[in-house]
Scaffold this motif. Structure first.
Motif, PDB file in Angstrom:
ATOM      1  N   ILE A 110     -26.352   5.047  -9.718  1.00  0.00           N
ATOM      2  CA  ILE A 110     -25.285   5.646  -8.910  1.00  0.00           C
ATOM      3  C   ILE A 110     -24.122   4.675  -8.809  1.00  0.00           C
ATOM      4  O   ILE A 110     -24.316   3.468  -8.662  1.00  0.00           O
ATOM      5  N   ASP A 112     -20.671   3.817  -6.592  1.00  0.00           N
ATOM      6  CA  ASP A 112     -20.034   4.019  -5.290  1.00  0.00           C
ATOM      7  C   ASP A 112     -18.900   3.010  -5.214  1.00  0.00           C
ATOM      8  O   ASP A 112     -19.148   1.805  -5.096  1.00  0.00           O
ATOM      9  N   GLU A 114     -14.491   2.335  -4.149  1.00  0.00           N
ATOM     10  CA  GLU A 114     -13.276   2.788  -3.477  1.00  0.00           C
ATOM     11  C   GLU A 114     -12.076   2.169  -4.163  1.00  0.00           C
ATOM     12  O   GLU A 114     -12.064   0.973  -4.458  1.00  0.00           O
ATOM     13  N   ASN A 128     -12.881   7.421  -2.264  1.00  0.00           N
ATOM     14  CA  ASN A 128     -14.221   6.891  -2.513  1.00  0.00           C
ATOM     15  C   ASN A 128     -14.832   7.769  -3.583  1.00  0.00           C
ATOM     16  O   ASN A 128     -14.832   8.990  -3.453  1.00  0.00           O
ATOM     17  N   ARG A 130     -18.198   8.665  -5.758  1.00  0.00           N
ATOM     18  CA  ARG A 130     -19.649   8.539  -5.870  1.00  0.00           C
ATOM     19  C   ARG A 130     -20.064   9.442  -7.020  1.00  0.00           C
ATOM     20  O   ARG A 130     -19.618  10.579  -7.105  1.00  0.00           O
ATOM     21  N   ALA A 132     -23.550  10.254  -9.820  1.00  0.00           N
ATOM     22  CA  ALA A 132     -24.955  10.017 -10.152  1.00  0.00           C
ATOM     23  C   ALA A 132     -25.281  10.692 -11.476  1.00  0.00           C
ATOM     24  O   ALA A 132     -24.693  11.718 -11.818  1.00  0.00           O
ATOM     25  N   GLY A 146     -19.966  13.696 -10.263  1.00  0.00           N
ATOM     26  CA  GLY A 146     -19.358  12.830  -9.259  1.00  0.00           C
ATOM     27  C   GLY A 146     -18.377  13.568  -8.388  1.00  0.00           C
ATOM     28  O   GLY A 146     -18.028  14.720  -8.646  1.00  0.00           O
ATOM     29  N   ASN A 148     -14.867  12.654  -5.662  1.00  0.00           N
ATOM     30  CA  ASN A 148     -13.952  11.785  -4.939  1.00  0.00           C
ATOM     31  C   ASN A 148     -13.779  12.394  -3.562  1.00  0.00           C
ATOM     32  O   ASN A 148     -13.530  13.592  -3.445  1.00  0.00           O
ATOM     33  N   ASN A 161     -18.160   6.237   3.963  1.00  0.00           N
ATOM     34  CA  ASN A 161     -19.593   6.079   3.764  1.00  0.00           C
ATOM     35  C   ASN A 161     -20.371   6.862   4.821  1.00  0.00           C
ATOM     36  O   ASN A 161     -21.341   7.568   4.509  1.00  0.00           O
ATOM     37  N   TYR A 164     -20.161  10.569   4.022  1.00  0.00           N
ATOM     38  CA  TYR A 164     -20.980  10.918   2.864  1.00  0.00           C
ATOM     39  C   TYR A 164     -22.446  11.088   3.282  1.00  0.00           C
ATOM     40  O   TYR A 164     -23.094  12.077   2.960  1.00  0.00           O
ATOM     41  N   TYR A 165     -22.981  10.114   4.024  1.00  0.00           N
ATOM     42  CA  TYR A 165     -24.386  10.176   4.400  1.00  0.00           C
ATOM     43  C   TYR A 165     -24.653  11.276   5.432  1.00  0.00           C
ATOM     44  O   TYR A 165     -25.758  11.798   5.511  1.00  0.00           O
TER      45      TYR A 165
END
Length: 168
Positions: A110, A112, A114, A128, A130, A132, A146, A148, A161, A164-165
């Motif tokens: 992955i 991650d 910025e 940002n 991310r 995978a 991915g 943005n 972050n 995202y989580y």
């Protein structure tokens, strides 16, 4: 057929009856409704984070239509193909962004990161990214998926972050 195979088939019993007519139509309608609900949830989540989804090939190159990327950066189809997307990255961030991407692709992990992207109006927005690897059944990478996020809402890395989580 060998006797053992015939015996095993007999033990399994008759083949289950295939759904017919109305059963098939009802099952299909249920699957389509579930898919529509899933797609609506996905679109809502992407809107909530001002997200842009994109895909790259197994080697990490951007190929094909990427309407979200084009809208985000103002790059044309020809401009963002392969590694042309890096031209939309701020000059001070370009080496970092490309290194992060190439390292992740090489390691099949992955990414991650910025960095700043050029917007269609010529300004710069923090984003940002991310991504995978989407894997084939044998574990090899089929493509990269991915997104943005945060480019238009002014979040810093910590806030991005957390957001995202929260969505996971």
């Amino acid at each position: 057929w060998p006797a053992a195979a015939k015996e095993r088939l007999t033990q399994l019993g008759p083949k289950p009856k295939e759904p017919e007519g109305a059963d098939v139509a009802q099952e299909r309608a249920q699957r389509e409704a579930a898919l529509a609900t899933s797609n609506a949830r996905f679109r809502t989540a992407m809107d909530a984070v001002h997200g842009v989804l994109w895909t790259n090939d197994a080697a990490g190159r951007m190929h094909g239509e990427q309407p979200g990327w084009a809208a985000l950066t103002g790059q044309s189809f020809d401009a963002y193909q392969n590694y042309g997307w890096t031209d939309a990255v701020h000059p001070d961030d370009r080496a970092y962004a490309e290194r992060q991407w190439r390292d992740a692709v090489a390691a099949n992990r992955i990414v991650d990161a910025e960095f700043r992207l050029r917007a269609p109006d010529g300004g710069w927005r923090w984003t940002n990214v991310r991504a995978a690897p989407l894997r084939n059944p044998d574990g090899s990478v089929a493509r990269w998926i991915g997104m943005n996020i945060g480019q238009a809402i002014g979040l810093d890395a910590s806030e991005l972050n957390d957001l995202y989580y929260t969505l996971l």
